[in-house]
Enzyme design. Sequence first.
Site, PDB file in Angstrom:
ATOM      1  N   GLY A 248      38.706  47.262  38.715  1.00 18.18           N
ATOM      2  CA  GLY A 248      38.485  46.326  37.616  1.00 18.18           C
ATOM      3  C   GLY A 248      37.970  45.036  38.207  1.00 18.18           C
ATOM      4  O   GLY A 248      37.375  45.041  39.282  1.00 18.18           O
TER       5      GLY A 248
ATOM      6  N   PHE B 169      29.289  38.071  49.239  1.00 16.63           N
ATOM      7  CA  PHE B 169      30.028  39.338  49.262  1.00 16.63           C
ATOM      8  C   PHE B 169      31.535  39.118  49.273  1.00 16.63           C
ATOM      9  O   PHE B 169      32.297  40.021  49.601  1.00 16.63           O
ATOM     10  CB  PHE B 169      29.622  40.161  50.491  1.00 16.63           C
ATOM     11  N   LEU B 170      31.977  37.899  48.933  1.00 24.43           N
ATOM     12  CA  LEU B 170      33.402  37.607  49.114  1.00 24.43           C
ATOM     13  C   LEU B 170      34.285  38.419  48.188  1.00 24.43           C
ATOM     14  O   LEU B 170      33.913  38.748  47.070  1.00 24.43           O
ATOM     15  CB  LEU B 170      33.688  36.111  48.947  1.00 24.43           C
TER      16      LEU B 170
ATOM     17  N   PHE C 274      38.861  51.663  50.987  1.00 24.60           N
ATOM     18  CA  PHE C 274      38.367  51.910  49.620  1.00 24.60           C
ATOM     19  C   PHE C 274      38.508  53.363  49.200  1.00 24.60           C
ATOM     20  O   PHE C 274      37.744  53.869  48.389  1.00 24.60           O
ATOM     21  CB  PHE C 274      36.928  51.395  49.443  1.00 24.60           C
TER      22      PHE C 274
ATOM     23  N   ARG D 239      40.363  39.747  34.602  1.00 22.95           N
ATOM     24  CA  ARG D 239      39.144  40.236  33.964  1.00 22.95           C
ATOM     25  C   ARG D 239      39.032  41.752  34.170  1.00 22.95           C
ATOM     26  O   ARG D 239      39.147  42.241  35.275  1.00 22.95           O
ATOM     27  CB  ARG D 239      37.909  39.539  34.554  1.00 22.95           C
TER      28      ARG D 239
ATOM     29  N   CYS E 240      33.692  41.776  38.939  1.00 23.00           N
ATOM     30  CA  CYS E 240      32.455  42.183  39.624  1.00 23.00           C
ATOM     31  C   CYS E 240      32.101  43.654  39.460  1.00 23.00           C
ATOM     32  O   CYS E 240      31.140  43.993  38.786  1.00 23.00           O
ATOM     33  CB  CYS E 240      32.542  41.832  41.104  1.00 23.00           C
TER      34      CYS E 240
ATOM     35  N   ASP F  12      29.773  21.156  37.786  1.00 21.27           N
ATOM     36  CA  ASP F  12      30.146  22.089  36.718  1.00 21.27           C
ATOM     37  C   ASP F  12      30.063  21.367  35.393  1.00 21.27           C
ATOM     38  O   ASP F  12      30.049  20.133  35.349  1.00 21.27           O
ATOM     39  CB  ASP F  12      31.579  22.624  36.958  1.00 21.27           C
TER      40      ASP F  12
ATOM     41  N   GLU G 115      37.934  38.526  46.228  1.00 19.26           N
ATOM     42  CA  GLU G 115      39.011  37.658  45.791  1.00 19.26           C
ATOM     43  C   GLU G 115      40.234  37.985  46.632  1.00 19.26           C
ATOM     44  O   GLU G 115      40.466  39.124  47.005  1.00 19.26           O
ATOM     45  CB  GLU G 115      39.286  37.871  44.301  1.00 19.26           C
TER      46      GLU G 115
HETATM   47  C1  UDX Z   1      34.240  43.050  45.000  1.00 15.29           C
HETATM   48  C2  UDX Z   1      33.556  43.367  46.327  1.00 15.29           C
HETATM   49  O1  UDX Z   1      34.492  43.961  47.236  1.00 15.29           O
HETATM   50  C3  UDX Z   1      32.976  42.103  46.929  1.00 15.29           C
HETATM   51  O2  UDX Z   1      32.295  42.393  48.118  1.00 15.29           O
HETATM   52  C4  UDX Z   1      32.051  41.480  45.920  1.00 15.29           C
HETATM   53  O3  UDX Z   1      31.523  40.264  46.418  1.00 15.29           O
HETATM   54  C5  UDX Z   1      32.748  41.242  44.601  1.00 15.29           C
HETATM   55  O4  UDX Z   1      33.331  42.445  44.129  1.00 15.29           O
HETATM   56  P1  UDX Z   1      36.603  41.999  44.311  1.00 15.29           P
HETATM   57  O5  UDX Z   1      36.174  42.115  42.898  1.00 15.29           O
HETATM   58  O6  UDX Z   1      37.278  40.752  44.769  1.00 15.29           O
HETATM   59  O7  UDX Z   1      35.348  42.200  45.287  1.00 15.29           O
HETATM   60  O8  UDX Z   1      37.617  43.199  44.561  1.00 15.29           O
HETATM   61  P2  UDX Z   1      37.752  44.467  45.521  1.00 15.29           P
HETATM   62  O9  UDX Z   1      38.666  44.153  46.621  1.00 15.29           O
HETATM   63  O10 UDX Z   1      36.443  45.048  45.847  1.00 15.29           O
HETATM   64  O11 UDX Z   1      38.520  45.462  44.522  1.00 15.29           O
HETATM   65  C6  UDX Z   1      37.907  45.854  43.299  1.00 15.29           C
HETATM   66  C7  UDX Z   1      38.792  46.772  42.501  1.00 15.29           C
HETATM   67  O12 UDX Z   1      38.866  48.045  43.119  1.00 15.29           O
HETATM   68  C8  UDX Z   1      40.248  46.307  42.354  1.00 15.29           C
HETATM   69  O13 UDX Z   1      40.648  46.521  41.008  1.00 15.29           O
HETATM   70  C9  UDX Z   1      41.007  47.198  43.300  1.00 15.29           C
HETATM   71  O14 UDX Z   1      42.340  47.399  42.893  1.00 15.29           O
HETATM   72  C10 UDX Z   1      40.198  48.479  43.214  1.00 15.29           C
HETATM   73  N1  UDX Z   1      40.324  49.344  44.394  1.00 15.29           N
HETATM   74  C11 UDX Z   1      39.909  48.910  45.610  1.00 15.29           C
HETATM   75  C12 UDX Z   1      40.834  50.626  44.247  1.00 15.29           C
HETATM   76  O15 UDX Z   1      41.202  51.055  43.152  1.00 15.29           O
HETATM   77  N2  UDX Z   1      40.916  51.426  45.361  1.00 15.29           N
HETATM   78  C13 UDX Z   1      40.511  51.013  46.585  1.00 15.29           C
HETATM   79  O16 UDX Z   1      40.620  51.805  47.524  1.00 15.29           O
HETATM   80  C14 UDX Z   1      40.009  49.723  46.716  1.00 15.29           C
END
Ligand code: UDX
Length: 441
Positions: free
Chosen positions: A266, A155-156, A258, A338, A269, A32, A158
């Site tokens: 938010g 695809f991870l 989901f 973020r 990603c 980094d 957080e």
């Molecule tokens: C996401 C993808 O899931 C992951 O596969 C990709 O690699 C990166 O982007 P992440 O950003 O960690 O991962 O969060 P995620 O668990 O997908 O949630 C995203 C947002 O959606 C969060 O703000 C969460 O609160 C919101 N969310 C999720 C909802 O509002 N409702 C849901 O049913 C699920």
Amino acid sequence: MTCNIAVFGTGYLGATHAACMAELGHHVIGVDVDASKLAKLESGEVPFYEPGLQEVLQRNIAAGRLRFTSSYQEAASFADIHFLGVGTPQKKGEFAADLTYVDAVIEQLAPLLEKPAVIFGKSTVPVGTAARLAAKARQLAPAGVDVEVAWNPEFLREGFAVQDTLHPDRLVLGIDRDFPGRAEEAARAVYAQLLDEGIPFIVTDLATSELVKTSANAFLATKISFINAMAEVCEAAGADVTVLADAIGHDERIGRKFLNAGVGFGGGCLPKDIRAFMARAGELGADQALTFLREVDDINMRRRARMVELAREACGSLLGARVAVLGAAFKPDSDDVRDSPALNVAGQIQLQGAAVNVYDPKAMDNSRALFPTLGYSTSALDACSGADVVLVLTEWREFKELNPNDLGRVVRQKSLIDGRNCLNPTTWRDAGWTYRGLGRP
Ligand code: UDX
């Protein structure tokens, strides 16, 4: 087979990937440009909150399989397999992704290569980027040194980063069909343990692999906005979106995951990825195919506005009101703020004249850095002290377990708005609270 691996970028993606590759038994060097991040990682400290990562990091540093450096030269001499895990943020004032960091890695690394190398891109990039980077790498590499760029999207999630890296749903590999090399063989060596577990491995071309990632995120965002659109209709019709989600979720073709209605998505990603996807489709002349994502984005942003509206209704006027905000992270088990709906709502409410007190179990430092003028409290009870309304905006377990009677004793008005539909309305109403959920009667 043990591989010598370099991972460029030590953010959520890169740091997790580096530690997990070492966990698989490989020798890994994390690279980094940020000296403070490197110093933390070297001492076994993860610069962000990610459950389980610290243990993996420390275990592998101690075992001598994992180290960190700011030297590209050191990485180029050490490794023949390179992973690119730097950020691709949204460009300021545009939808498109900023590829500066991705390009910078190739520009710095390629001229330093000493032996045949495979560079696996993991960052989320607009389709076409991998082929462009591959050409650039070939052009910049020293004469006689073979370099191949392949794409291996990540695809991870957080909060589940370690588990998602070591036990992913699938592995996807995009290879340059015009310049066949040893990328597939190298990927099979790196991920041997995962492949032995029977994790599906999809080998395809570069463009498809890039699109797999962006379309997966677009689908997830669409699913969330779909249920949030249903929440709007439920609000208008006096129906309950949580029951509706349970009921349609039983259909296996739909699935319950989901489909949690609330203040929306938010994070680092989904929001930027759907925008970059629209921008790229426009460049390719396929913008019509993705105009629906504009609607997905709009529905998502409307939920934040709706939350502010409900807070106003609860207080009469926001001017001079005291508002408690529980949750600042974009989702639980993360300290990432973020594009967090929670902080965005808190900021909007403050701008309209309310005194806002925020509490989050992990995201306090990051929130303060982004929104220094909000009030911050050291506990949920403290944040709610004297509040006219309590907003639950991130579904941390700690908030789900809050005792309505304890909270009732410190607030000015027993009014709660559940922005994540994560609390039991009956429990709160029975304790004398006015409870409102998004998309519920
Ligand atoms: C996401 C993808 O899931 C992951 O596969 C990709 O690699 C990166 O982007 P992440 O950003 O960690 O991962 O969060 P995620 O668990 O997908 O949630 C995203 C947002 O959606 C969060 O703000 C969460 O609160 C919101 N969310 C999720 C909802 O509002 N409702 C849901 O049913 C699920």
